[in-house]
Design a protein around this motif. Sequence first.
Motif, short mmCIF file in Angstrom:
data_model
loop_
_atom_site.label_atom_id
_atom_site.label_comp_id
_atom_site.label_asym_id
_atom_site.label_seq_id
_atom_site.Cartn_x
_atom_site.Cartn_y
_atom_site.Cartn_z
N SER A 252 44.00 39.18 41.65
CA SER A 252 42.41 40.33 41.21
C SER A 252 41.19 39.35 42.11
N LEU A 253 40.00 39.86 41.20
CA LEU A 253 38.59 39.09 41.78
C LEU A 253 38.45 37.82 40.53
N ALA A 254 38.94 38.09 39.65
CA ALA A 254 39.24 37.29 37.86
C ALA A 254 39.95 35.98 39.41
N GLU A 255 40.88 36.08 39.44
CA GLU A 255 41.55 34.90 40.24
C GLU A 255 40.82 33.88 40.98
N ALA A 256 39.92 35.67 41.80
CA ALA A 256 39.07 34.19 42.78
C ALA A 256 37.97 33.75 42.08
N ILE A 257 37.31 34.65 40.86
CA ILE A 257 36.19 33.88 39.91
C ILE A 257 37.03 32.30 39.52
N ILE B 171 42.36 45.59 40.77
CA ILE B 171 41.79 44.90 41.45
C ILE B 171 40.90 43.90 41.04
N THR B 172 39.68 44.51 40.12
CA THR B 172 38.72 43.58 39.83
C THR B 172 39.60 42.66 38.85
N LEU B 173 40.17 42.98 37.56
CA LEU B 173 40.11 42.33 36.51
C LEU B 173 42.07 41.75 36.36
N GLY B 174 42.67 42.99 36.95
CA GLY B 174 44.12 42.15 37.08
C GLY B 174 45.21 43.59 36.06
#
Length: 438
Positions: A234-239, A180-183
Motif C-alpha cells: 500500500s502507499l502507507a508502506e511507501a510513506i 491501494i492507499t491504506l492496505g
Amino acid sequence: MATTTEPAIASVRDTIRVALRVVLPTLAGGVIKRRPLGLAAAQKLQLDRPAVQLLRRLRTRYGAGPLRLRVPGRSIDLALSGEDVAEVLAAAPVPFSPSTKEKRAALGHFQPHGVLISDATDRPPRRRFNEDVLEPGRPLHDLAVPFAAAIGEEAASLRQRGTLDWDTFNVAWWRLVRRITLGESAVDDDGLTDALARLRKDANWAYAHPRRDRLHDQFRTRLIGHLERAEPGSLAEAIASVGPSGERTMEVIADQVAHWLFAFDAAGIVTFRALALLATHPAALERAAEEVATADLTAPNQFPYLRACALESVRLWPTTPALLRESTAKTPWGPAGTTILIFTPFFHRDPERLSYADRFEPGIWLDGSAAANPALVPFSAGPAICPGRDLVLFCASTMLAHLIHGRRFELLAGAVLGPERPLPATLDNFHLKFAALT
C-alpha cells in the motif's frame, strides 16, 4: 505570446455574465464533492456549452489577453489564451501560488496542511514528500504489482454483473482506493471515506460553512491509525519508508493522504466516463480491446491507448473545471493578491482552436498533439502539476482493461453518446448505466 500588458477591463454586464454562466454553474455542480442533482441539471441544460460560448465572445470583444472582472474589493483576472495558461501554471508557486483564498477556505475543511494550500516555506518539503511516495514521471509505480492485483480483484466483482451503474462501480472503486492507499485492513472502512465525504460537502461551501473540527479530528485520527500499520503493498508502506521528518508530523502526512483520497474520487469519475466513451465508439473499443488482448492482466501494464482514453475523458469533461492561482507579488496581471481563473472547459472544448473539440480523439495524447497545446491541462501543469497523475492513469487504464477484456458494454441510460454527433459539453456520471455483453 504571454501577457506583458495590463489586463483589459470587463464591463459590469460581462462580469455578471461570467458569474452567472461560468462561476455559479461550476459551484452548483460541486467543486470539491460532486453534487448528483447539480450535475444532472447541468447535463440536462448543458451548462458548459454557454460558458464556453461566452468566453469565446469575450475573447473576441476584449482580445486574448487576461480580462479583469469587475468584482468589488477583489482583483480577479480571467485567462483567455493558452499562452497565458502556460505562463501562469509554469510560474508556481512564485509569483502565481496554487494557494488561493478560495482554495484555502475549501480544502481547509479536511486537509489544512495539504500541499496545495501550503505557504512558500512549507510547500517545498510537502511537495517532495508527495513526489517521493506517488512517483510522478514513472508510468509504473514501485508498488505496481500489488496495485495491479488489487485492481484485478475488485474488477472481478464488477465483471460478474450483467449491468453496471455508478453506485455499483463506486463501491468497488472506493474499496480499491482504500486498499491501494491504506492496505487490506482499510478495504471495508466505509466510515473513513464517508467522513471524508461529509467534510468535502462542507468544503463545497468554502468559507460560507463552519468547519467541523471534531469530525475532522476523528477522520484524521482514524486515517493515521491506518497509516501507522504501513501495510505491505500500500502507499502507507511507501510513506513509512519516507517517514516523519522535522515538521512532517503524522498530522501533516495525513493531510496529504486526505488529498489523495479526494483526488481518487475524481479518478473514478474519469474511469466511468471513459467506459461510456468506449461503449459508444466501436473503433476506439476495438483498438483498446486489441491492446488488452495481448497483455498479461495478472501483471502491471502501461496500456498507452487506455491511458489516452482516460486523458480524453478529462479533456472532454474536466474534473477540475476551475484552476485558480493567486499572485504573491505585483505582476502584469495586477497587484499582489490577484486571483487568476483558468476555466478548463473553455480551453478543452474551444472549437476555434481545436478541430476535435467535441469528438473523442484519444490519439491526440499519443501523437504529440495534446502535448504541443499548453491549454490542455487534464492534471494542471507546471511545478504544481498533480503528483499522482501517473498513478491515477495506471489505476484507470488497468480497471478499464479488466472491464473490457473479452466483453463489451452497451450504454443503457444517462446520456446519448457516439461518433456521429458532437459529444455533450456536460456529462453526468452518476446516472450512467451499462449492460455488459460477451
